[in-house]
Motif scaffolding. Structure first.
Motif, PDB file in Angstrom:
ATOM      1  N   TRP A  27       1.169  -1.481  -0.069  1.00  0.00           N
ATOM      2  CA  TRP A  27      -0.079   0.094   0.130  1.00  0.00           C
ATOM      3  C   TRP A  27       1.178   1.616   0.057  1.00  0.00           C
ATOM      4  O   TRP A  27       0.417   2.325  -0.494  1.00  0.00           O
ATOM      5  N   ILE A  28       2.055   1.019   0.542  1.00  0.00           N
ATOM      6  CA  ILE A  28       2.485   2.280   0.851  1.00  0.00           C
ATOM      7  C   ILE A  28       3.764   2.675  -0.788  1.00  0.00           C
ATOM      8  O   ILE A  28       3.572   3.859  -1.253  1.00  0.00           O
ATOM      9  N   GLU A  29       4.269   1.219  -1.363  1.00  0.00           N
ATOM     10  CA  GLU A  29       4.749   1.803  -2.889  1.00  0.00           C
ATOM     11  C   GLU A  29       3.719   2.066  -3.628  1.00  0.00           C
ATOM     12  O   GLU A  29       4.026   2.579  -4.789  1.00  0.00           O
ATOM     13  N   GLY A  30       2.539   1.729  -3.598  1.00  0.00           N
ATOM     14  CA  GLY A  30       1.595   3.002  -4.601  1.00  0.00           C
ATOM     15  C   GLY A  30       0.828   4.419  -3.760  1.00  0.00           C
ATOM     16  O   GLY A  30       0.345   4.882  -5.155  1.00  0.00           O
ATOM     17  N   LEU A  31       1.647   4.479  -3.309  1.00  0.00           N
ATOM     18  CA  LEU A  31       1.459   5.911  -2.944  1.00  0.00           C
ATOM     19  C   LEU A  31       2.139   6.948  -3.582  1.00  0.00           C
ATOM     20  O   LEU A  31       3.037   6.640  -4.092  1.00  0.00           O
ATOM     21  N   SER A  32       1.720   8.832  -4.051  1.00  0.00           N
ATOM     22  CA  SER A  32       2.310   9.238  -5.117  1.00  0.00           C
ATOM     23  C   SER A  32       3.695   9.519  -3.616  1.00  0.00           C
ATOM     24  O   SER A  32       3.452   9.365  -2.336  1.00  0.00           O
ATOM     25  N   GLU A  33       4.266  10.750  -4.010  1.00  0.00           N
ATOM     26  CA  GLU A  33       5.332  11.361  -3.335  1.00  0.00           C
ATOM     27  C   GLU A  33       4.799  11.817  -2.318  1.00  0.00           C
ATOM     28  O   GLU A  33       4.589  12.537  -1.439  1.00  0.00           O
TER      29      GLU A  33
END
Length: 326
Positions: A27-33
């Motif tokens: 889920w964190i890897e899927g977040l934008s910057e």
């Protein structure tokens, strides 16, 4: 030696990837910057929000109850405290200032003090910053002399101005009385006491304004002045077209800080012996209501109204000058 994963390692790796930790990482890897930045700042926002708003919420809760001397909180009465205060019912100590309603009187006195003192502090601080920004012999001594009043504690500052304006020992009262600017007993007169407190505040905090504006002046690229000179700009045109636009953010921040500080004035009023009865600011009204009558809920209501007034002003100011202040 073979490096291929065994069946046991593969099963273990699949177990880790299918667990809650693996789901959180995906889920964190899927977040934008931007979303990731807000995620990191989230705990800080929560702590700041708790520290900033929890006391305010507690004060509001207390203001919704009746005054009680035997219990922490009296009976729940809703917004009745606010209705009584805003309609001028005699639930607050009536100040000597010549107005009918204590809260309205305190608001007018506070705004009058804020507008006059901050206006003069900005003008004087601006002038001091322009002087300090120039190179001349003895500049270090002048800097210390200008900043020194800001370092004086409020109690000492109040005593200094009490001695200056006391009719029996002060040197400043008689000339101003002859000009009609002070009453015979200035500390018993609301207008005279307010004038003394304003002068004392200007004396002390002009240096604060000067320091903030000086920081803005010293950040200006000096090459811009050389370019303006080559272009034939006069000294006034260089100030208006180069200096003023570039230091405007620093000036606006300084005005915001000083305005918030001036709207909370209390210590200087008491320390100068002007007293809350003759200079009834909003902070004075809160303290006097609490200490003189032990009306905790009423004092909480006045404190919450004061916080709302200051909050509304700050919000309007930031929205109006958002690009320059933020």
């Amino acid at each position: 030696m073979s490096t291929e994963p065994t069946s046991t390692d593969t099963a273990s790796e699949k177990g880790r990837r299918s667990g809650p930790t693996a789901s959180l990482l995906r889920w964190i890897e899927g977040l934008s910057e931007t979303q990731f930045a807000y995620l990191l700042l989230g705990p800080v926002f929560l702590i700041l929000g708790f520290v900033a708003f929890w006391p305010l919420a507690s004060t509001f809760e207390m203001s919704l109850h009746a005054n009680s001397l035997t219990e922490p909180l009296g009976e729940f009465i809703g917004l009745d405290q606010y209705v009584r205060i805003l309609t001028g019912e005699k639930v607050l100590i009536r100040p000597l200032f010549d107005l009918d309603y204590p809260l309205q009187s305190a608001i007018i006195v506070t705004f009058l003090f804020t507008i006059v003192s901050v206006a003069f502090e900005t003008i004087i601080g601006f002038g001091q910053a322009l002087v300090l920004d120039r190179s001349f012999r003895g500049r270090r001594f002048v800097r210390v002399a200008i900043i020194l009043p800001w370092a004086v504690p409020i109690v000492i500052q109040g005593m200094i101005f009490y001695l200056m304006f006391d009719p029996t020992v002060g040197f400043a009262s008689q000339p101003l009385q002859q000009l009609g600017l002070l009453a015979d007993q200035p500390f018993n007169d609301s207008a005279s006491s307010l004038l003394i407190v304003i002068v004392a505040d200007i004396w002390k905090t002009s240096a604060f304004m000067a320091l903030l504006i000086l920081a803005g002046l010293q950040s200006v690229d000096r090459d811009l002045y050389d370019v303006a000179k080559v272009a034939g700009a006069s000294r006034w045109q260089r100030f208006r077209r180069v200096t003023l636009p570039l230091i405007l953010p620093a000036v606006l921040v300084a005005v915001l800080f000083r305005t918030i500080g001036a709207m909370r004035v209390y210590g200087l009023v008491v320390a100068s012996d002007a007293g809350c009865s003759t200079v009834p600011t909003l902070s004075c009204l809160v303290v006097e209501t609490l200490l003189s009558t032990n009306q905790y809920a009423t004092a909480a209501a006045v404190a919450f109204i004061t916080a709302v007034i200051i909050g509304v002003f700050v919000s309007i100011y930031i929205v109006r000058y958002a690009q320059e202040v933020v």
